[in-house]
Design a protein around this motif. Structure first.
Motif, PDB file in Angstrom:
ATOM      1  N   ILE A 131     160.545   0.608  13.168  1.00  0.00           N
ATOM      2  CA  ILE A 131     161.581   0.492  12.432  1.00  0.00           C
ATOM      3  C   ILE A 131     161.634  -0.578  11.308  1.00  0.00           C
ATOM      4  N   GLN A 132     161.633   0.087   9.742  1.00  0.00           N
ATOM      5  CA  GLN A 132     161.655  -0.893   8.756  1.00  0.00           C
ATOM      6  C   GLN A 132     162.839  -0.738   7.975  1.00  0.00           C
ATOM      7  N   ARG A 133     163.383  -1.950   7.804  1.00  0.00           N
ATOM      8  CA  ARG A 133     164.715  -2.066   7.089  1.00  0.00           C
ATOM      9  C   ARG A 133     164.691  -2.523   5.605  1.00  0.00           C
ATOM     10  N   TRP A 142     153.298   1.628  12.858  1.00  0.00           N
ATOM     11  CA  TRP A 142     153.751   2.040  14.112  1.00  0.00           C
ATOM     12  C   TRP A 142     153.728   0.868  15.231  1.00  0.00           C
ATOM     13  N   GLU A 143     154.402   1.269  16.163  1.00  0.00           N
ATOM     14  CA  GLU A 143     154.167   0.402  17.441  1.00  0.00           C
ATOM     15  C   GLU A 143     153.061   0.726  18.419  1.00  0.00           C
ATOM     16  N   ARG A 242     139.454   6.103  10.146  1.00  0.00           N
ATOM     17  CA  ARG A 242     140.860   5.678  10.235  1.00  0.00           C
ATOM     18  C   ARG A 242     141.702   6.651   9.895  1.00  0.00           C
ATOM     19  N   VAL A 243     142.618   6.934  10.766  1.00  0.00           N
ATOM     20  CA  VAL A 243     143.646   8.318  10.519  1.00  0.00           C
ATOM     21  C   VAL A 243     145.101   7.739  10.250  1.00  0.00           C
ATOM     22  N   PHE A 244     145.552   8.189   9.173  1.00  0.00           N
ATOM     23  CA  PHE A 244     146.996   7.875   8.704  1.00  0.00           C
ATOM     24  C   PHE A 244     147.975   9.108   8.736  1.00  0.00           C
ATOM     25  N   VAL A 245     149.170   8.379   8.696  1.00  0.00           N
ATOM     26  CA  VAL A 245     150.450   9.448   8.370  1.00  0.00           C
ATOM     27  C   VAL A 245     151.098   9.081   7.195  1.00  0.00           C
ATOM     28  N   ASN A 246     151.534   9.819   6.490  1.00  0.00           N
ATOM     29  CA  ASN A 246     152.041   9.790   5.272  1.00  0.00           C
ATOM     30  C   ASN A 246     153.405  10.382   5.090  1.00  0.00           C
ATOM     31  N   VAL A 247     154.638   9.725   4.562  1.00  0.00           N
ATOM     32  CA  VAL A 247     155.724  10.426   4.313  1.00  0.00           C
ATOM     33  C   VAL A 247     156.338  10.012   2.854  1.00  0.00           C
ATOM     34  N   SER A 248     156.760  11.080   2.237  1.00  0.00           N
ATOM     35  CA  SER A 248     157.061  10.537   0.724  1.00  0.00           C
ATOM     36  C   SER A 248     158.469  10.125   0.635  1.00  0.00           C
ATOM     37  N   GLN A 249     159.249  10.009   1.687  1.00  0.00           N
ATOM     38  CA  GLN A 249     160.670   9.354   1.561  1.00  0.00           C
ATOM     39  C   GLN A 249     160.736   8.778   2.991  1.00  0.00           C
ATOM     40  N   PRO A 250     160.155   7.731   3.133  1.00  0.00           N
ATOM     41  CA  PRO A 250     160.173   6.888   4.198  1.00  0.00           C
ATOM     42  C   PRO A 250     161.599   6.081   4.472  1.00  0.00           C
ATOM     43  N   ARG A 251     162.491   5.978   3.387  1.00  0.00           N
ATOM     44  CA  ARG A 251     163.616   5.465   3.599  1.00  0.00           C
ATOM     45  C   ARG A 251     164.662   6.193   4.570  1.00  0.00           C
ATOM     46  N   TYR A 252     164.300   7.332   4.623  1.00  0.00           N
ATOM     47  CA  TYR A 252     165.305   8.243   5.243  1.00  0.00           C
ATOM     48  C   TYR A 252     164.622   8.780   6.862  1.00  0.00           C
ATOM     49  N   LEU A 253     163.660   7.791   7.231  1.00  0.00           N
ATOM     50  CA  LEU A 253     163.254   8.256   8.550  1.00  0.00           C
ATOM     51  C   LEU A 253     164.449   7.885   9.485  1.00  0.00           C
ATOM     52  N   SER A 254     164.151   8.500  10.880  1.00  0.00           N
ATOM     53  CA  SER A 254     165.255   8.137  11.758  1.00  0.00           C
ATOM     54  C   SER A 254     165.096   6.895  12.250  1.00  0.00           C
TER      55      SER A 254
END
Length: 267
Positions: A131-133, A142-143, A242-254
């Motif tokens: 969770i990022q605020r 990630w955790e 090294r494998v990564f995950v990218n999301v264009s709009q991370p502020r809307y993540l649950s």
């Protein structure tokens, strides 16, 4: 002592009780006495008779070898029976053989179960969303230890960039899921969910999987809307990838931990 010539060879001499000669005309109370055969004749006859009872050393050796062969065969059969009993006992203690298992084995769909050691050593990882605020990274963090998260088999989590690094080359099943909550959805709302890898010797990242979502809420504008994306595939990775995950709009993540996850394991 006198000799009665009426008897054939061997000669028989007739003597009386006092050792004196007896008249041949008096047959009663006479004791016959035969002369013994010569010593050489007795030895020769004894040698001929003993030849039938004598056993050859070669014959004795052959008989012993036959006995050893029979005992060896009996011992081998006993070992085979013991081995079969042991295998049957292990099968009874393990998973019962059902008709479905037999069919799967015949058509090649049955895979042997892994031992505990193999399960622990298999390269695998499962991390859950962090969770990022305040700071929102498009490359997600990630955790690696909370909840059901784990790392095994040499796979490591890189805290500085949020990647999973593999230490063995091979085919891997890679998956990622993200869930986004739009507070005020519009007709232009969209996002991109991708998985990429950084490899030694390649300056730019290599995209492995990507999903585009747009037109999320065309019916109810200006209302909250939830959307998710799931990516999974079998991919060939190299050592130290090294494998990564990218999301264009991370502020809307649950903010639900189990709504967002990322994992891989070696096939």
């Amino acid at each position: 002592m006198s000799c009665d010539h009426r008897y054939p060879f061997p000669q028989v001499f007739l003597v009386d009780g006092g050792g004196g000669p007896v008249d041949p005309a008096q047959p009663p109370s006479l004791v016959p006495c035969w002369t013994s055969p010569p010593v050489q004749e007795r030895a020769r006859s004894r040698g001929r008779s003993g030849g039938f009872m004598r056993v050859s050393p070669c014959l004795t050796l052959v008989v012993l070898l036959l006995f050893l062969l029979v005992f060896a065969a009996l011992g081998f059969e006993a070992y085979q029976i013991y081995k079969m009993k042991t295998e049957l006992r292990q099968m009874k203690q393990g998973e019962p053989v059902t008709e479905s298992n037999m069919v799967q084995k015949q058509i090649g769909l049955y895979g042997p179960e892994l031992h505990d050691k193999d399960k622990d050593d298999r390269p695998a990882a499962h991390v859950i969303g962090q969770i990022q605020r305040e700071t929102f990274h498009k490359t997600l963090r990630w955790e690696p230890k909370g909840g059901r998260a784990f790392l095994s088999g040499g796979v490591t989590y890189q805290i500085e960039d949020g990647s999973l690094r593999v230490n063995e080359s091979g085919f891997y099943h890679v998956c990622s899921r993200v869930e986004l909550i739009f507070k005020s959805c519009s007709s232009t709302a969209s996002f991109v969910h991708s998985v990429f890898v950084r490899r030694v010797g390649h300056p730019s990242p290599i995209t492995l999987m990507e999903a585009h979502r747009d037109g999320l809420c065309p019916q109810q504008l200006d209302h909250p809307w939830t959307s998710d994306s799931f990516l999974a595939s079998a991919l060939k990775l190299q050592k130290y990838d090294r494998v990564f995950v990218n999301v264009s709009q991370p502020r809307y993540l649950s903010h639900e931990h189990y709504a967002n996850f990322f994992g891989l394991y070696k096939i």
